[in-house]
Each structure stands twice: as C-alpha cells, then as structure tokens.
Design a protein around this motif. Sequence first.
Motif, short mmCIF file in Angstrom:
data_model
loop_
_atom_site.label_atom_id
_atom_site.label_comp_id
_atom_site.label_asym_id
_atom_site.label_seq_id
_atom_site.Cartn_x
_atom_site.Cartn_y
_atom_site.Cartn_z
N ARG A 42 52.97 60.21 60.15
CA ARG A 42 52.29 59.24 59.28
C ARG A 42 53.28 58.70 58.25
NH1 ARG A 42 46.31 60.62 57.05
NH2 ARG A 42 47.12 59.50 55.25
N SER A 43 53.33 57.38 58.14
CA SER A 43 54.37 56.76 57.32
C SER A 43 54.19 57.05 55.83
CB SER A 43 54.38 55.25 57.55
OG SER A 43 53.13 54.74 57.12
N ASP A 44 52.95 57.45 55.43
CA ASP A 44 52.74 57.70 54.00
C ASP A 44 52.89 59.18 53.65
OD1 ASP A 44 50.42 58.32 55.37
OD2 ASP A 44 49.06 57.42 53.91
N ASP A 45 53.28 60.03 54.63
CA ASP A 45 53.47 61.45 54.33
C ASP A 45 54.95 61.75 54.08
OD1 ASP A 45 50.78 62.07 54.43
OD2 ASP A 45 50.82 62.77 56.51
N ASN A 46 55.58 61.02 53.17
CA ASN A 46 56.94 61.35 52.72
C ASN A 46 56.85 61.62 51.22
OD1 ASN A 46 57.65 58.78 51.13
ND2 ASN A 46 56.91 58.01 53.10
N LEU A 47 57.86 62.33 50.69
CA LEU A 47 57.72 62.87 49.32
C LEU A 47 57.42 61.79 48.29
CD1 LEU A 47 57.67 65.49 47.76
CD2 LEU A 47 60.12 65.28 47.39
N GLU A 48 58.11 60.65 48.37
CA GLU A 48 57.91 59.60 47.37
C GLU A 48 56.47 59.08 47.40
OE1 GLU A 48 60.64 56.36 47.93
OE2 GLU A 48 59.76 55.28 46.22
N THR A 49 55.98 58.79 48.59
CA THR A 49 54.63 58.24 48.73
C THR A 49 53.57 59.30 48.41
OG1 THR A 49 55.53 56.87 50.47
CG2 THR A 49 53.17 56.82 50.24
N ILE A 50 53.86 60.55 48.78
CA ILE A 50 52.92 61.65 48.47
C ILE A 50 52.73 61.72 46.96
CG2 ILE A 50 52.67 64.18 48.41
CD1 ILE A 50 54.14 64.20 51.18
#
Length: 192
Positions: A136-144
Amino acid sequence: MLNLIIYGAPGSGKGTQSDLIIKKYNLNHFSTGDILRKEIADNTELGQYANSFISKGQLVPDDVVIGMIANKIDSLDKDKNNGIIFDGFPRTVNQAVALEEMLKVRNLKTDLLIELIVEEEELINRLLLRGQISGRSDDNLETIKARLDVYENQTKPVTAYYEKLDKYKGVQGTGSIEEIFERITQVIEQTI
Ligand code: AMP
C-alpha cells in the motif's frame, strides 16, 4: 438490524475485525478506504482525485466520502439488509453528523461505535509491516506519521460525539485477532 461503526487509528485492525464481524452477524461492509482504493486501481477520475490526498496521508474531502456512503446505503436491498458496518467512516465530526442525518431520513440509526484502542508505537510497527506485505502506497513512515497526526487532530473528536449520544464503546485492540474479536463480540452482545 445492527448498524455499527468500527473506529480507530490507522493500523488499529478495523478491516481485519470487520471481516470477522460481518461473517458472524451477516452485515454489509462499507469501507471508505476500500472503495477509494478500488477507484484508484480502476484509474477513475474520482480515484485520481482521491489519490492526491491519500498518497499524502490527508483525508479525502468530506463531501466526496459522504456521497459515497449515501450511495452505498441506497444500493442496499432493504428487505435483505441485516445491518451495516461502517469501517473508516466517519473520520470527522462533520462526517458523523452527516451519517446520523442520512440514516435518520431513511428510518435507520447507528447502534454503536466501537473503538479499537492501540498505542502509537504498535500502530507504526503494524503499518510498516503491512506496507512490506501489501505494498500500500500510504504505508511508508512519512505518510504513516501524517495519517496519525490527521487522526489525532481531525478524527479523535468523533469519539466525543458518539459518547454524547451514549453509543461509544472502547475495546483494547492488542492481543491475538481472536482475543480482540471476543472483546468486540461481548460489547455487541451487550447492545443487541
Ligand atoms: P483506510 O483504508 O481506512 O486507512 O483509508 C485510507 C485512506 O483513504 C485514508 O488515509 C484517507 O486518505 C482516505 N479515507 C478513507 N476513509 C476516509 C474518510 N472517511 N474520510 C476521508 N478520507 C478517507
């Protein structure tokens, strides 16, 4: 008829628990996140618009998600509807007010909002792990981190709204999937 809201921070397990709840109680599952991801996968205009918010960890504007949920409710066969689980909606007080209003005019109501309570460190670990598996493209540290900020600032007030309606129940969202489901079932059984 049982209309539930499953509520909690990103990574709190709403989707996983919804799957179990809908099977046990034979409910319709309305997940705004799933609907939006389908639009993105299909590369629709709505999907492209929504992705400009989702990829940054921001909320999609209220009118878009409120309209989506109203359409989903109206698409149900009234005679066969055992109830609905709202997953990831409402995420703002504005959405909560709109949901209660759209249900009322259709002679429906929410019975309960169940919050899955999980501490932030655990949420971040779960979401990073999910990002590796699901892509999922939104499961990276910045977006989390952006999503957790949005949750604190824009979504948290939804609980006070349902507390006032006397429809709020919080359950511990840690432990095994079965343990958490057992806690949820107990809360539901106290209500119905
Ligand atoms: P979810 O799968 O529920 O974590 O949702 C993923 C993303 O979709 C969120 O971070 C938001 O950008 C968007 N989204 C899902 N549900 C809503 C909602 N009720 N209101 C606004 N944005 C939403």
